[in-house]
Design a protein around this motif. Structure first.
Motif, PDB file in Angstrom:
ATOM      1  N   ARG A 218      17.850  16.270 -16.516  1.00 24.27           N
ATOM      2  CA  ARG A 218      16.535  15.613 -16.548  1.00 24.27           C
ATOM      3  C   ARG A 218      15.872  15.702 -15.161  1.00 24.27           C
ATOM      4  NH1 ARG A 218      15.147  12.066 -20.504  1.00 24.27           N
ATOM      5  NH2 ARG A 218      14.065  10.677 -19.060  1.00 24.27           N
ATOM      6  N   TYR A 219      16.628  15.328 -14.122  1.00 25.10           N
ATOM      7  CA  TYR A 219      16.050  15.309 -12.778  1.00 25.10           C
ATOM      8  C   TYR A 219      15.653  16.715 -12.319  1.00 25.10           C
ATOM      9  CZ  TYR A 219      17.550  10.409 -12.012  1.00 25.10           C
ATOM     10  OH  TYR A 219      17.700   9.052 -12.069  1.00 25.10           O
ATOM     11  N   ILE A 220      16.517  17.679 -12.527  1.00 25.78           N
ATOM     12  CA  ILE A 220      16.211  19.017 -12.013  1.00 25.78           C
ATOM     13  C   ILE A 220      15.045  19.639 -12.791  1.00 25.78           C
ATOM     14  CG2 ILE A 220      17.885  20.388 -13.385  1.00 25.78           C
ATOM     15  CD1 ILE A 220      17.066  20.925  -9.658  1.00 25.78           C
ATOM     16  N   THR A 221      14.955  19.321 -14.084  1.00 23.73           N
ATOM     17  CA  THR A 221      13.861  19.876 -14.879  1.00 23.73           C
ATOM     18  C   THR A 221      12.526  19.294 -14.425  1.00 23.73           C
ATOM     19  OG1 THR A 221      15.396  20.093 -16.721  1.00 23.73           O
ATOM     20  CG2 THR A 221      13.061  20.284 -17.257  1.00 23.73           C
ATOM     21  N   ILE A 222      12.487  17.994 -14.198  1.00 15.30           N
ATOM     22  CA  ILE A 222      11.250  17.370 -13.717  1.00 15.30           C
ATOM     23  C   ILE A 222      10.904  17.929 -12.333  1.00 15.30           C
ATOM     24  CG2 ILE A 222      10.211  15.189 -12.928  1.00 15.30           C
ATOM     25  CD1 ILE A 222      11.747  13.768 -15.181  1.00 15.30           C
ATOM     26  N   TYR A 223      11.919  18.035 -11.485  1.00 19.54           N
ATOM     27  CA  TYR A 223      11.676  18.543 -10.128  1.00 19.54           C
ATOM     28  C   TYR A 223      11.064  19.948 -10.161  1.00 19.54           C
ATOM     29  CZ  TYR A 223      12.365  20.385  -5.494  1.00 19.54           C
ATOM     30  OH  TYR A 223      12.144  20.974  -4.279  1.00 19.54           O
ATOM     31  N   ARG A 224      11.684  20.831 -10.941  1.00 18.70           N
ATOM     32  CA  ARG A 224      11.192  22.222 -10.993  1.00 18.70           C
ATOM     33  C   ARG A 224       9.789  22.290 -11.575  1.00 18.70           C
ATOM     34  NH1 ARG A 224      16.338  24.719 -13.866  1.00 18.70           N
ATOM     35  NH2 ARG A 224      17.771  24.837 -12.109  1.00 18.70           N
ATOM     36  N   HIS A 225       9.560  21.487 -12.612  1.00 23.25           N
ATOM     37  CA  HIS A 225       8.246  21.493 -13.253  1.00 23.25           C
ATOM     38  C   HIS A 225       7.167  21.059 -12.255  1.00 23.25           C
ATOM     39  CE1 HIS A 225       4.910  20.276 -15.789  1.00 23.25           C
ATOM     40  NE2 HIS A 225       5.026  19.053 -15.284  1.00 23.25           N
ATOM     41  N   LEU A 226       7.452  19.992 -11.488  1.00 20.79           N
ATOM     42  CA  LEU A 226       6.435  19.488 -10.562  1.00 20.79           C
ATOM     43  C   LEU A 226       6.268  20.406  -9.346  1.00 20.79           C
ATOM     44  CD1 LEU A 226       7.048  15.652 -10.785  1.00 20.79           C
ATOM     45  CD2 LEU A 226       5.156  16.957 -11.749  1.00 20.79           C
ATOM     46  N   LYS A 227       7.311  21.116  -9.017  1.00 22.20           N
ATOM     47  CA  LYS A 227       7.189  22.078  -7.922  1.00 22.20           C
ATOM     48  C   LYS A 227       6.255  23.208  -8.339  1.00 22.20           C
ATOM     49  CE  LYS A 227       9.832  24.221  -4.333  1.00 22.20           C
ATOM     50  NZ  LYS A 227      10.904  25.178  -4.086  1.00 22.20           N
ATOM     51  N   ALA A 228       6.379  23.605  -9.607  1.00 24.62           N
ATOM     52  CA  ALA A 228       5.527  24.686 -10.104  1.00 24.62           C
ATOM     53  C   ALA A 228       4.115  24.191 -10.427  1.00 24.62           C
ATOM     54  CB  ALA A 228       6.161  25.309 -11.352  1.00 24.62           C
ATOM     55  N   ASN A 229       3.993  22.888 -10.702  1.00 25.79           N
ATOM     56  CA  ASN A 229       2.682  22.330 -11.081  1.00 25.79           C
ATOM     57  C   ASN A 229       2.366  21.099 -10.215  1.00 25.79           C
ATOM     58  OD1 ASN A 229       2.231  23.903 -13.790  1.00 25.79           O
ATOM     59  ND2 ASN A 229       4.328  23.115 -13.867  1.00 25.79           N
ATOM     60  N   PRO A 230       2.130  21.331  -8.911  1.00 27.37           N
ATOM     61  CA  PRO A 230       1.995  20.180  -7.990  1.00 27.37           C
ATOM     62  C   PRO A 230       0.823  19.258  -8.315  1.00 27.37           C
ATOM     63  CG  PRO A 230       1.475  22.254  -6.885  1.00 27.37           C
ATOM     64  CD  PRO A 230       2.000  22.623  -8.221  1.00 27.37           C
ATOM     65  N   GLU A 231      -0.116  19.721  -9.123  1.00 23.35           N
ATOM     66  CA  GLU A 231      -1.252  18.836  -9.448  1.00 23.35           C
ATOM     67  C   GLU A 231      -0.812  17.602 -10.237  1.00 23.35           C
ATOM     68  OE1 GLU A 231      -0.661  21.839 -10.607  1.00 23.35           O
ATOM     69  OE2 GLU A 231      -1.305  22.108 -12.687  1.00 23.35           O
ATOM     70  N   TYR A 232       0.404  17.658 -10.830  1.00 24.31           N
ATOM     71  CA  TYR A 232       0.914  16.503 -11.583  1.00 24.31           C
ATOM     72  C   TYR A 232       1.826  15.604 -10.743  1.00 24.31           C
ATOM     73  CZ  TYR A 232      -0.836  18.695 -15.799  1.00 24.31           C
ATOM     74  OH  TYR A 232      -1.649  19.233 -16.754  1.00 24.31           O
ATOM     75  N   GLN A 233       1.965  15.970  -9.478  1.00 21.30           N
ATOM     76  CA  GLN A 233       2.876  15.214  -8.597  1.00 21.30           C
ATOM     77  C   GLN A 233       2.194  13.894  -8.212  1.00 21.30           C
ATOM     78  OE1 GLN A 233       6.069  14.603  -7.288  1.00 21.30           O
ATOM     79  NE2 GLN A 233       6.215  16.751  -6.718  1.00 21.30           N
ATOM     80  N   GLY A 299       1.809  12.337 -18.657  1.00 12.80           N
ATOM     81  CA  GLY A 299       1.207  11.958 -17.368  1.00 12.80           C
ATOM     82  C   GLY A 299       1.665  12.852 -16.233  1.00 12.80           C
ATOM     83  N   ILE A 300       2.875  13.404 -16.360  1.00 11.01           N
ATOM     84  CA  ILE A 300       3.317  14.341 -15.312  1.00 11.01           C
ATOM     85  C   ILE A 300       3.280  15.790 -15.834  1.00 11.01           C
ATOM     86  CG2 ILE A 300       4.660  12.670 -13.959  1.00 11.01           C
ATOM     87  CD1 ILE A 300       7.212  13.766 -15.298  1.00 11.01           C
TER      88      ILE A 300
END
Ligand SMILES: [Fe+2]
Ligand SMILES: [Fe+2]
Length: 401
Positions: A218-233, A299-300
């Motif tokens: 869960r954590y690594i998937t969210i991390y990678r997703h937000l790294k690729a899509n920083p507008e949702y950070q 939301g993210i």
């Protein structure tokens, strides 16, 4: 340990985070028992209302176990399968404490929290509360195991204590996150007042292994997703997930080593049935939980069901390295069943929120609960994947990406 009560020096004013009132500090408790809360170091204002998080079957739980049986399992004179060299190597890994200086906050947190508004703000708070409770649950169990195994197996005991250090850090960091929203989980109260679910050691191994590995994914998937899509950070806590999830991965690997030392829990038909059972309960619980909280994932910038299926598939592949049988989660029928369970669960929840009499609610629930059970049973009975091997599942301490 100090991190467990990071903001106990604040004077809380009990408000209702669910009603959107965030202007004052609040301490959150959970409706674990009917007994009145014991007094704690924090003093609520006179007008205090107990602020309660609704509990259900899907709320993160606290666990306890048969510690005497645990002592027998880890007694090197009784159990010759215990590979002390492997545990020594693991202990060195935990002592290295890779994340000792990782969990340091900055001013971005408060600024980001202040920008979160409306339903996203509420759902964020709930995310922090639930995650903090889950991490804290690990802290309590590992701390007690560390204490109880000290004489029998000091190496294994020390690893448990170091894992409880990690979980205390995680829970503390999440609770600090809640302070950005002027809230705090009353962890001292939770420790005393919450009900503990008893699992025999064998079941603690299956359940905890799965929860560590699913936490990792869960954590690594969210991390990678937000790294690729920083507008949702939208809140900086996610930036910490990359190193954080490596703690969970190491915890899972330790349970993998523990199970290898208890081959009786992995090598018979009962072990296969229980493995499938625990996989199913962990995956279904996450899916139903997350589908009630799609606002958070959207939301993210995540699609809740896609995110969950990715996490389930990856966790299942990891788990197949050690469990003797896993579910065929990559069969599209498995997801169809999960989606039907979500629909049924939504109907059950809608009944709970209706104005009907309790008796009417209960009667209406019966066919739905029966339908849910039958879906669960059908998912459980799907042809499984024979997997794992005590011999082949080598301990792999390296990072998994
Ligand atoms: Fe953790
Ligand atoms: Fe963990």
């Amino acid at each position: 340990m100090a991190l467990v009560k990071p903001i106990s020096n604040v004077t809380p004013k009990f408000g209702s985070p669910r009603m959107g009132s965030y202007s004052k500090f609040s301490t959150i408790r959970m409706s674990a028992t009917a007994t009145p809360p014991p007094s704690t170091s924090t003093k609520p204002s006179k007008k205090a209302n107990k602020n309660v998080i609704k509990e259900s079957l899907l709320t993160p739980r606290f666990y306890t176990t048969d510690f005497d049986e645990m002592e027998t399992l880890f007694n090197t004179e009784i159990n010759k399968n215990l590979n002390q060299e492997e545990f020594e190597a693991l202990l060195q890994e935990f002592k290295t404490d890779y994340n000792q200086t990782h969990f340091v906050r900055n001013k971005e947190f408060k600024e980001a929290a202040d920008k979160l508004e409306g339903s996203l703000r509420q759902i964020f708070v709930e995310f922090l509360e639930r995650s903090c409770t889950a991490e804290f649950s690990g802290f309590l169990l590992y701390k007690e195991l560390g204490r109880r195994l000290k004489k029998t197996n000091p190496v294994v005991a020390e690893i448990f204590s170091l894992m409880s250090r990690d979980e205390a850090r995680h829970a503390g960091f999440l609770n600090k996150g809640l302070s950005d929203f002027n809230l705090a989980l009353d962890l001292g109260f939770l420790t005393k007042a919450r009900k503990y679910t008893f699992f025999k050691p064998k079941f603690i191994f299956y359940a905890t292994y799965l929860s560590e590995k699913i936490g990792y994914w869960r954590y690594i998937t969210i991390y990678r997703h937000l790294k690729a899509n920083p507008e949702y950070q939208c809140y900086p806590i996610f930036k910490y997930f990359e190193n954080w999830c490596q703690d969970e991965n190491r915890h899972g690997d330790f349970f993998s080593a523990l199970m290898k030392a208890q081959p009786q829990f992995l090598n018979d038909w009962k072990a296969k049935l229980w493995s499938r059972f625990f996989c199913l309960s962990v995956y279904v619980t996450m899916y139903l939980n997350d589908c009630q909280r799609t606002d958070f994932y959207e939301g993210i910038g995540l699609n809740t069901k896609e995110f969950d299926m990715h996490v389930i598939i990856e966790t299942n592949r990891t788990t197949a390295r050690i469990f003797p049988a896993v579910l065929d989660v990559e069969n599209p029928e498995f997801k169809r069943k999960l989606d039907r369970m979500v629909e049924i669960n939504q109907k059950i929840l809608a009944i709970g929120e209706s104005d009907d009499l309790q008796l009417v609610k209960n009667l209406k629930r019966i066919p739905l609960v029966a339908a849910l059970v039958s879906e669960l049973l059908a998912a459980y009975l799907m042809p499984p994947i024979e997997s794992g091997s005590v011999d082949l599942a080598e301990f792999e301490p390296q990072l998994v990406y």
